[in-house]
Design a protein around this motif. Structure first.
Motif, PDB file in Angstrom:
ATOM      1  N   ALA A 159       0.780  -1.347   0.360  1.00 30.79           N
ATOM      2  CA  ALA A 159       0.353   0.077   0.146  1.00 30.79           C
ATOM      3  C   ALA A 159       1.196   1.033   0.091  1.00 30.79           C
ATOM      4  O   ALA A 159       0.680   2.335  -0.449  1.00 30.79           O
ATOM      5  N   ALA A 160       1.731   1.197   0.393  1.00 32.00           N
ATOM      6  CA  ALA A 160       3.061   2.480   0.064  1.00 32.00           C
ATOM      7  C   ALA A 160       3.709   2.876  -0.480  1.00 32.00           C
ATOM      8  O   ALA A 160       3.658   3.788  -1.623  1.00 32.00           O
ATOM      9  N   VAL A 161       3.436   1.662  -1.892  1.00 37.35           N
ATOM     10  CA  VAL A 161       3.384   1.443  -3.222  1.00 37.35           C
ATOM     11  C   VAL A 161       2.191   2.534  -4.757  1.00 37.35           C
ATOM     12  O   VAL A 161       2.962   3.643  -4.701  1.00 37.35           O
ATOM     13  N   HIS A 162       1.235   1.667  -4.161  1.00 37.44           N
ATOM     14  CA  HIS A 162       0.198   2.597  -5.017  1.00 37.44           C
ATOM     15  C   HIS A 162      -0.750   1.624  -3.972  1.00 37.44           C
ATOM     16  O   HIS A 162      -1.185   0.829  -3.552  1.00 37.44           O
ATOM     17  N   PRO A 163      -1.806   2.131  -4.319  1.00 34.41           N
ATOM     18  CA  PRO A 163      -3.544   2.194  -3.343  1.00 34.41           C
ATOM     19  C   PRO A 163      -3.890   0.824  -3.905  1.00 34.41           C
ATOM     20  O   PRO A 163      -3.650   0.307  -5.262  1.00 34.41           O
ATOM     21  N   ILE A 164      -4.194  -0.343  -2.980  1.00 39.19           N
ATOM     22  CA  ILE A 164      -4.957  -1.290  -2.946  1.00 39.19           C
ATOM     23  C   ILE A 164      -6.298  -1.352  -2.975  1.00 39.19           C
ATOM     24  O   ILE A 164      -7.205  -1.155  -1.840  1.00 39.19           O
ATOM     25  N   ALA A 165      -6.492  -2.002  -3.453  1.00 36.81           N
ATOM     26  CA  ALA A 165      -8.078  -2.043  -3.690  1.00 36.81           C
ATOM     27  C   ALA A 165      -8.258  -3.398  -3.016  1.00 36.81           C
ATOM     28  O   ALA A 165      -9.775  -3.153  -2.211  1.00 36.81           O
ATOM     29  N   ASP A 166      -8.333  -3.969  -3.030  1.00 38.80           N
ATOM     30  CA  ASP A 166      -8.855  -5.163  -2.033  1.00 38.80           C
ATOM     31  C   ASP A 166      -7.980  -6.351  -1.921  1.00 38.80           C
ATOM     32  O   ASP A 166      -6.116  -6.492  -2.747  1.00 38.80           O
ATOM     33  N   LEU A 167      -7.597  -6.943  -1.076  1.00 38.56           N
ATOM     34  CA  LEU A 167      -6.932  -8.713  -0.617  1.00 38.56           C
ATOM     35  C   LEU A 167      -8.209  -9.622  -0.292  1.00 38.56           C
ATOM     36  O   LEU A 167      -9.227  -9.397   0.055  1.00 38.56           O
ATOM     37  N   GLN A 168      -7.588 -10.751  -1.702  1.00 37.62           N
ATOM     38  CA  GLN A 168      -8.211 -11.928  -2.120  1.00 37.62           C
ATOM     39  C   GLN A 168      -7.799 -12.621  -0.850  1.00 37.62           C
ATOM     40  O   GLN A 168      -6.465 -13.531  -0.629  1.00 37.62           O
ATOM     41  N   ILE A 169      -8.130 -13.291  -0.171  1.00 32.62           N
ATOM     42  CA  ILE A 169      -7.998 -14.310   0.807  1.00 32.62           C
ATOM     43  C   ILE A 169      -9.465 -15.270   1.360  1.00 32.62           C
ATOM     44  O   ILE A 169     -10.710 -14.663   1.851  1.00 32.62           O
ATOM     45  N   GLU A 170      -9.072 -16.760   1.836  1.00 37.90           N
ATOM     46  CA  GLU A 170     -10.003 -17.566   2.205  1.00 37.90           C
ATOM     47  C   GLU A 170     -10.787 -16.921   3.410  1.00 37.90           C
ATOM     48  O   GLU A 170      -9.681 -16.509   4.558  1.00 37.90           O
ATOM     49  N   TYR A 171     -11.739 -17.523   3.532  1.00 35.09           N
ATOM     50  CA  TYR A 171     -12.360 -16.554   4.975  1.00 35.09           C
ATOM     51  C   TYR A 171     -14.232 -17.718   4.625  1.00 35.09           C
ATOM     52  O   TYR A 171     -14.721 -17.273   3.383  1.00 35.09           O
ATOM     53  N   SER A 172     -14.327 -17.941   6.210  1.00 36.88           N
ATOM     54  CA  SER A 172     -15.594 -18.694   6.163  1.00 36.88           C
ATOM     55  C   SER A 172     -15.782 -18.741   7.492  1.00 36.88           C
ATOM     56  O   SER A 172     -14.841 -18.998   8.555  1.00 36.88           O
TER      57      SER A 172
ATOM     58  N   GLY B  63      -7.559   1.001   4.286  1.00 34.76           N
ATOM     59  CA  GLY B  63      -9.168   1.088   3.147  1.00 34.76           C
ATOM     60  C   GLY B  63      -8.754  -0.240   1.659  1.00 34.76           C
ATOM     61  O   GLY B  63      -9.210   0.260   1.073  1.00 34.76           O
ATOM     62  N   ILE B  64      -8.519  -1.495   2.432  1.00 32.63           N
ATOM     63  CA  ILE B  64      -8.643  -2.631   1.853  1.00 32.63           C
ATOM     64  C   ILE B  64      -9.725  -3.145   2.022  1.00 32.63           C
ATOM     65  O   ILE B  64      -9.812  -3.713   3.004  1.00 32.63           O
ATOM     66  N   GLY B  65     -10.382  -3.596   0.649  1.00 31.50           N
ATOM     67  CA  GLY B  65     -11.517  -4.475   0.262  1.00 31.50           C
ATOM     68  C   GLY B  65     -11.005  -5.867   0.617  1.00 31.50           C
ATOM     69  O   GLY B  65      -9.846  -6.284   0.869  1.00 31.50           O
ATOM     70  N   ILE B  66     -12.176  -6.773   1.111  1.00 30.79           N
ATOM     71  CA  ILE B  66     -11.860  -8.257   0.625  1.00 30.79           C
ATOM     72  C   ILE B  66     -12.372  -8.649  -0.257  1.00 30.79           C
ATOM     73  O   ILE B  66     -13.496  -8.615   0.414  1.00 30.79           O
ATOM     74  N   THR B  67     -12.251  -9.918  -1.169  1.00 31.08           N
ATOM     75  CA  THR B  67     -12.918 -10.149  -1.225  1.00 31.08           C
ATOM     76  C   THR B  67     -12.510 -12.203  -1.057  1.00 31.08           C
ATOM     77  O   THR B  67     -11.399 -12.310  -1.180  1.00 31.08           O
ATOM     78  N   ALA B  68     -13.796 -12.028  -0.079  1.00 30.81           N
ATOM     79  CA  ALA B  68     -12.925 -13.854   0.220  1.00 30.81           C
ATOM     80  C   ALA B  68     -13.508 -15.540  -0.159  1.00 30.81           C
ATOM     81  O   ALA B  68     -14.205 -15.067  -0.658  1.00 30.81           O
ATOM     82  N   TYR B  69     -12.545 -15.604  -0.843  1.00 34.19           N
ATOM     83  CA  TYR B  69     -12.920 -16.941  -1.329  1.00 34.19           C
ATOM     84  C   TYR B  69     -12.878 -18.322  -0.340  1.00 34.19           C
ATOM     85  O   TYR B  69     -13.153 -17.978   0.952  1.00 34.19           O
ATOM     86  N   GLY B  70     -13.626 -19.177  -1.223  1.00 31.15           N
ATOM     87  CA  GLY B  70     -13.608 -20.437   0.366  1.00 31.15           C
ATOM     88  C   GLY B  70     -14.385 -20.261   1.764  1.00 31.15           C
ATOM     89  O   GLY B  70     -14.817 -21.187   2.026  1.00 31.15           O
ATOM     90  N   VAL B  71     -15.931 -19.560   0.524  1.00 26.48           N
ATOM     91  CA  VAL B  71     -16.786 -19.349   1.960  1.00 26.48           C
ATOM     92  C   VAL B  71     -17.304 -20.604   2.418  1.00 26.48           C
ATOM     93  O   VAL B  71     -17.703 -20.831   3.261  1.00 26.48           O
ATOM     94  N   LEU B  72     -17.394 -21.450   0.987  1.00 27.54           N
ATOM     95  CA  LEU B  72     -18.406 -22.792   1.917  1.00 27.54           C
ATOM     96  C   LEU B  72     -17.353 -24.093   1.715  1.00 27.54           C
ATOM     97  O   LEU B  72     -17.281 -25.271   1.822  1.00 27.54           O
ATOM     98  N   SER B  73     -15.939 -24.110   1.681  1.00 28.69           N
ATOM     99  CA  SER B  73     -14.740 -24.224   2.293  1.00 28.69           C
ATOM    100  C   SER B  73     -14.876 -25.696   1.590  1.00 28.69           C
ATOM    101  O   SER B  73     -14.940 -26.477   1.884  1.00 28.69           O
ATOM    102  N   ARG B  74     -15.013 -25.063  -0.005  1.00 24.92           N
ATOM    103  CA  ARG B  74     -14.836 -26.095  -1.038  1.00 24.92           C
ATOM    104  C   ARG B  74     -16.033 -27.212  -0.983  1.00 24.92           C
ATOM    105  O   ARG B  74     -16.152 -28.572  -1.545  1.00 24.92           O
ATOM    106  N   GLY B  75     -16.943 -27.075  -0.444  1.00 29.50           N
ATOM    107  CA  GLY B  75     -18.359 -27.309  -0.659  1.00 29.50           C
ATOM    108  C   GLY B  75     -18.141 -28.184   0.680  1.00 29.50           C
ATOM    109  O   GLY B  75     -19.637 -28.389   0.334  1.00 29.50           O
ATOM    110  N   LEU B  76     -17.492 -28.299   1.703  1.00 37.25           N
ATOM    111  CA  LEU B  76     -17.313 -29.014   3.327  1.00 37.25           C
ATOM    112  C   LEU B  76     -18.626 -27.813   3.822  1.00 37.25           C
ATOM    113  O   LEU B  76     -19.933 -29.257   4.407  1.00 37.25           O
TER     114      LEU B  76
END
Length: 336
Positions: free
Chosen positions: A171-184, A202-215
């Motif tokens: 973020a010190a180099v350029h504004p970062i829109a979002d962090l994609q990270i597993e969250y469930s 001020g970085i958003g989160i795009t959460a993948y694995g919200v269903l933990s790969r179907g678990l």
């Protein structure tokens, strides 16, 4: 559900406006067994028609197949109605072998050139390294993407699976829109440090694995095994006693879902949606009915008592097994 009923949010302080649910396309290129291109394209169309606009992919998904598939699906759609999020840097060999990570500026410019060709577009909305490259300072990688932003080939910069210190450096180099990270419900590690720092910056989160790969759904409970070409056949959480213990948690969650007359998957997505408007769940649907099911989560309201019951049914410290195999866990800057 119509377009007008899907709430929009902004990814972080500087990112694009997107729908509250995004579509993750990885499963459309064989990560969970054989997928059907026609059904995958129908799912992309269903997501766009429902008012979703964020589609997440990676240039290494199916060794380019995923981007080409998306390119076919969006060819007759208005480009300005779609937000394309692309990960790069993972190296593949013939037969799908793993070749490490390359986030060098010269490499990412090459990767983007091919990505634009496969997608059939002249820019991507969010461009991000899939994993941190230990041989390349994050400042160099972000700086190179910033040059692509300046040139008009990229609109926003994102990151994936990095920790708090890396977020600050980037973020010190350029504004970062979002962090994609597993969250469930069963993957809540980011809550301790990464999420607070993302919000501070001020970085958003795009959460993948919200269903933990179907678990966290009704599907895994009904099946006994996974094919060799299915990611879950090698995932610690789906092995032996780990799976048995985890399914007990899912059974407890299912009772709460049944009382609300919703599916387990819908309840799991709804829980993530309650964590903040700055968090956008990315749903890895590859069939239209799964996307339709996910949309139902947007109508679920959870009060404080229900949230407490959900978290008591699935305590984070009772989940058995890591979210990736050991070699892949070593690559997660977010877990250090």
């Amino acid at each position: 559900m119509t377009k007008s009923t899907i709430e929009k949010t902004t990814l972080g302080a500087t990112g694009p406006s997107v729908g509250r649910l995004g579509l993750g396309a990885m499963g459309m290129s064989g990560m969970y067994g054989t997928a059907d291109d026609a059904e995958s394209i129908a799912t992309i169309h269903a997501a766009l028609d429902s008012g979703a606009d964020l589609i997440d992919t990676g240039d290494f998904y199916g060794s380019g197949h995923n981007e080409a598939l998306i390119g076919r699906a969006i060819a007759d759609r208005r480009r300005e109605d779609i937000r394309l999020s692309v990960k790069f840097g993972v190296l593949r060999g013939p037969g799908g072998t793993w070749g490490g990570v390359d986030n060098r500026p010269v490499a990412l410019r090459n990767f983007l050139t091919y990505t634009l060709q496969r997608l059939g577009v002249d820019y991507v909305d969010i461009y991000r390294p899939a994993r941190l490259d230990p041989a390349v300072p994050i400042e160099d990688t972000v700086g190179a993407i910033a040059e692509l932003v300046e040139a008009g080939y990229v609109r926003h910069i994102g990151l994936s699976e990095v920790g708090a210190e890396t977020l600050r450096r980037a973020a010190a180099v350029h504004p970062i829109a979002d962090l994609q990270i597993e969250y469930s419900l069963v993957s809540r590690g980011l809550e301790a440090e990464v999420l607070p720092v993302a919000r501070e910056l001020g970085i958003g989160i795009t959460a993948y694995g919200v269903l933990s790969r179907g678990l966290l759904s009704d599907t895994v409970r009904a099946r006994g095994s996974f094919g060799a070409d299915d990611f879950r056949a090698h995932s610690p959480r789906f092995q032996g006693e780990n799976l048995t213990r985890n399914l007990r948690l899912v059974d407890a969650l299912a009772k709460i879902a049944a009382a609300k007359d919703v599916s387990v998957a819908q309840l799991a997505i709804a829980w993530v949606l309650t964590r903040g408007a700055d968090i956008v769940p990315i749903i890895g649907a590859r069939r239209t009915q799964r996307w339709t099911e996910a949309l139902g989560a947007l109508d679920i309201r959870l009060d404080a008592d229900e949230l407490a019951s959900i978290e008591a049914a699935v305590p984070a410290d009772q989940v058995a097994g890591e979210r990736y195999a050991a070699a892949q866990m070593e690559m997660l800057d977010s877990e250090r």
